[in-house]
Scaffold this active site. Structure first.
Site, PDB file in Angstrom:
ATOM      1  CE  LYS A 200      -3.277  -2.382   3.045  1.00 31.91           C
ATOM      2  NZ  LYS A 200      -2.150  -2.448   4.171  1.00 31.91           N
ATOM      3  N   GLY A 350       3.819  -4.934  10.413  1.00 27.72           N
ATOM      4  CA  GLY A 350       3.260  -6.315  10.948  1.00 27.72           C
ATOM      5  C   GLY A 350       3.577  -7.264  10.462  1.00 27.72           C
ATOM      6  N   GLY A 373       0.573   0.582  12.496  1.00 25.87           N
ATOM      7  CA  GLY A 373       0.201   1.677  11.660  1.00 25.87           C
ATOM      8  C   GLY A 373       0.650   2.968  13.171  1.00 25.87           C
TER       9      GLY A 373
HETATM   10  P1  AMP Z   1       1.504  -3.340   3.823  1.00 22.34           P
HETATM   11  O1  AMP Z   1      -0.028  -3.517   4.278  1.00 22.34           O
HETATM   12  O2  AMP Z   1       1.053  -2.819   2.536  1.00 22.34           O
HETATM   13  O3  AMP Z   1       2.930  -3.606   4.172  1.00 22.34           O
HETATM   14  O4  AMP Z   1       1.610  -4.740   2.445  1.00 22.34           O
HETATM   15  C1  AMP Z   1       2.160  -6.016   3.082  1.00 22.34           C
HETATM   16  C2  AMP Z   1       1.752  -7.009   1.776  1.00 22.34           C
HETATM   17  O5  AMP Z   1       2.138  -7.269   1.437  1.00 22.34           O
HETATM   18  C3  AMP Z   1       1.988  -8.408   2.178  1.00 22.34           C
HETATM   19  O6  AMP Z   1       0.633  -9.642   2.563  1.00 22.34           O
HETATM   20  C4  AMP Z   1       2.806  -9.408   1.333  1.00 22.34           C
HETATM   21  O7  AMP Z   1       1.828  -9.844   0.523  1.00 22.34           O
HETATM   22  C5  AMP Z   1       2.426  -8.152   0.140  1.00 22.34           C
HETATM   23  N1  AMP Z   1       3.227  -7.906  -1.280  1.00 22.34           N
HETATM   24  C6  AMP Z   1       4.679  -8.099  -0.768  1.00 22.34           C
HETATM   25  N2  AMP Z   1       4.902  -7.727  -1.646  1.00 22.34           N
HETATM   26  C7  AMP Z   1       3.759  -7.573  -3.288  1.00 22.34           C
HETATM   27  C8  AMP Z   1       3.828  -7.670  -4.648  1.00 22.34           C
HETATM   28  N3  AMP Z   1       4.998  -7.753  -4.728  1.00 22.34           N
HETATM   29  N4  AMP Z   1       2.260  -7.781  -5.103  1.00 22.34           N
HETATM   30  C9  AMP Z   1       1.271  -7.648  -4.191  1.00 22.34           C
HETATM   31  N5  AMP Z   1       1.307  -7.699  -3.132  1.00 22.34           N
HETATM   32  C10 AMP Z   1       2.937  -7.950  -2.354  1.00 22.34           C
END
Ligand code: AMP
Length: 390
Positions: A200, A350, A373
């Site tokens: 995100k 997390g 967060g």
């Molecule tokens: P966030 O909450 O933004 O830190 O996102 C964490 C999530 O990002 C984890 O569940 C990962 O599976 C996902 N993630 C990491 N790399 C990728 C990617 N290349 N494509 C889709 N999801 C991803």
């Protein structure tokens, strides 16, 4: 100045401790009790001070009646009791006669854990909107309040901000420890490198804006990288892209061109899955059906070269879909590298901390923050509501 437990008088008092017992549960079993363990120091300190101890915590989110059973805190009372080697009385109420009677009958060093604070969310989100009546009721149960729930400091809830405004209050040892480590990032030993992954972009805009001027390098991986790569004009196939934030990424790339490092190769699949037609492609070679799920080996080498010369590192978000074994390669490899090289690394969020646990490296890293967060908002330079009244 934020008050710590040592700054307030708790001796022989009825102490309410807001804990973070938001543990992962599968098949009626706690699969990781580190959050419970992280609160033990404050609880033990209150025992030493002869307190009556009333524990509060949330667990999960309560949106509908069926969530109540799923997020019943009783299971935590049992585990806590084992860890403390003393009885923890669970009260299946968040307010009412039963709770009041149990508290009135407490002797010094007795411990009560009340039911999940978010049970109050079922009827008008009273906990999560910091309902004044609820805060007053809870504050009336004790003499002093200790907030030891770091991960909810960025929320203004009745069980943290509400009670803190009404009782003599302090932070607990867990929160104190978290803050002292995050403070280190305000005056880091240089070179200072930040690794951002996860998916995100929107959640990380504030952190990028606040940290980019202070860092020497900003390494971008995970799903986030594709929004940056798209902003540079690359074909990213069906990889995750945050269309609303392409312009933001372009601005960051222009403003900090000498600091931002993007992957040069990608581990791809043709479906969002662990198995399939897996390969590593240079970023110039991605086709419209490719989904990038991890960064490739050349990128890992580039990242390692920068990390090796860094003296302080902050890392939020995995570099790939670490939930799939085939796409946790870069995250695991770099975690091991940082541990082997003993580079001062602070992990926040997390998913990266879960990756650390999966790799069984939790005892070897410099610091892993329990907040997601809250950690990011603190690093954005925001005043966290949970600290405001303390
Ligand atoms: P966030 O909450 O933004 O830190 O996102 C964490 C999530 O990002 C984890 O569940 C990962 O599976 C996902 N993630 C990491 N790399 C990728 C990617 N290349 N494509 C889709 N999801 C991803």
């Amino acid at each position: 100045m934020i008050k710590t437990v040592k700054d307030i008088n708790i001796k022989d008092k009825k102490v309410i401790i807001r804990c973070d017992f938001n543990v992962p549960i599968e098949n009626n079993k706690i699969i990781d009790d580190s959050r419970i363990k992280a609160n033990l120091k404050t609880i033990n300190y209150c025992l030493k001070n002869n307190c009556k101890i009333i524990l509060m915590s949330h667990l999960g989110r309560i949106k509908e009646k069926s969530d109540l059973k799923k997020y019943d805190l009783k299971i935590v009372a049992t585990r806590l009791s084992e860890l403390l080697k003393r009885k923890v009385k669970f009260v299946n109420e968040t307010r009412g006669k039963l709770l009041e009677n149990e508290i009135n009958n407490m002797k010094n060093k007795d411990i009560i854990l009340m039911q999940n604070t978010r049970y109050e969310d079922l009827d008008g989100k009273k906990e999560s909107t910091n309902n004044a009546d609820l805060a007053r009721y809870w504050a009336g149960l004790g003499d002093v309040f200790i907030n030891d729930a770091f991960a909810t400091l960025h929320r203004s809830h009745a069980s943290n901000v509400g009670i803190a405004a009404l009782l003599p209050s302090s932070i607990g040892f867990l929160v104190e420890n978290e803050l002292s480590h995050l403070e280190e990032l305000k005056t880091p030993e240089k070179p200072f490198t930040v690794i951002l992954g996860g998916k995100k972009v929107a959640d990380k805009i504030g952190v990028i804006r606040n940290l980019a001027p202070k860092v020497d390098y900003l390494l971008i991986g995970g799903g986030m990288a594709f929004t940056f790569l798209k902003a540079e004009g690359y074909e990213v196939g069906k990889s995750i892209v945050d269309l609303d934030n392409i312009e933001f990424c372009r601005e960051i790339l222009q403003k900090y061109s000498s600091k931002v490092v993007l992957p040069v190769d990608i581990r791809v699949n043709q479906e969002f899955s662990n198995d399939g037609n897996l390969c590593i492609k240079d970023i110039t070679e991605l086709s419209e059906n490719d989904i990038g799920l991890d960064i490739g080996d050349k990128s890992v080498t580039i990242f390692k070269n920068i990390l090796e010369k860094s003296k302080t590192i902050f890392w939020n978000g995995p570099l790939g879909v670490y939930e799939f074994d085939n796409f946790k390669v870069a995250t695991d490899d770099i975690l091991k590298f940082l541990v082997d090289k003993k580079i001062k690394t602070i992990l926040g969020g997390g998913d990266i901390v879960a990756s650390l646990h999966q790799a069984k490296l939790e005892n070897d890293i410099y610091y892993a923050s329990t907040g997601g967060g809250a950690t990011l908002e603190y690093l954005e330079g925001k005043i966290l509501p949970g600290l405001d009244k303390i």
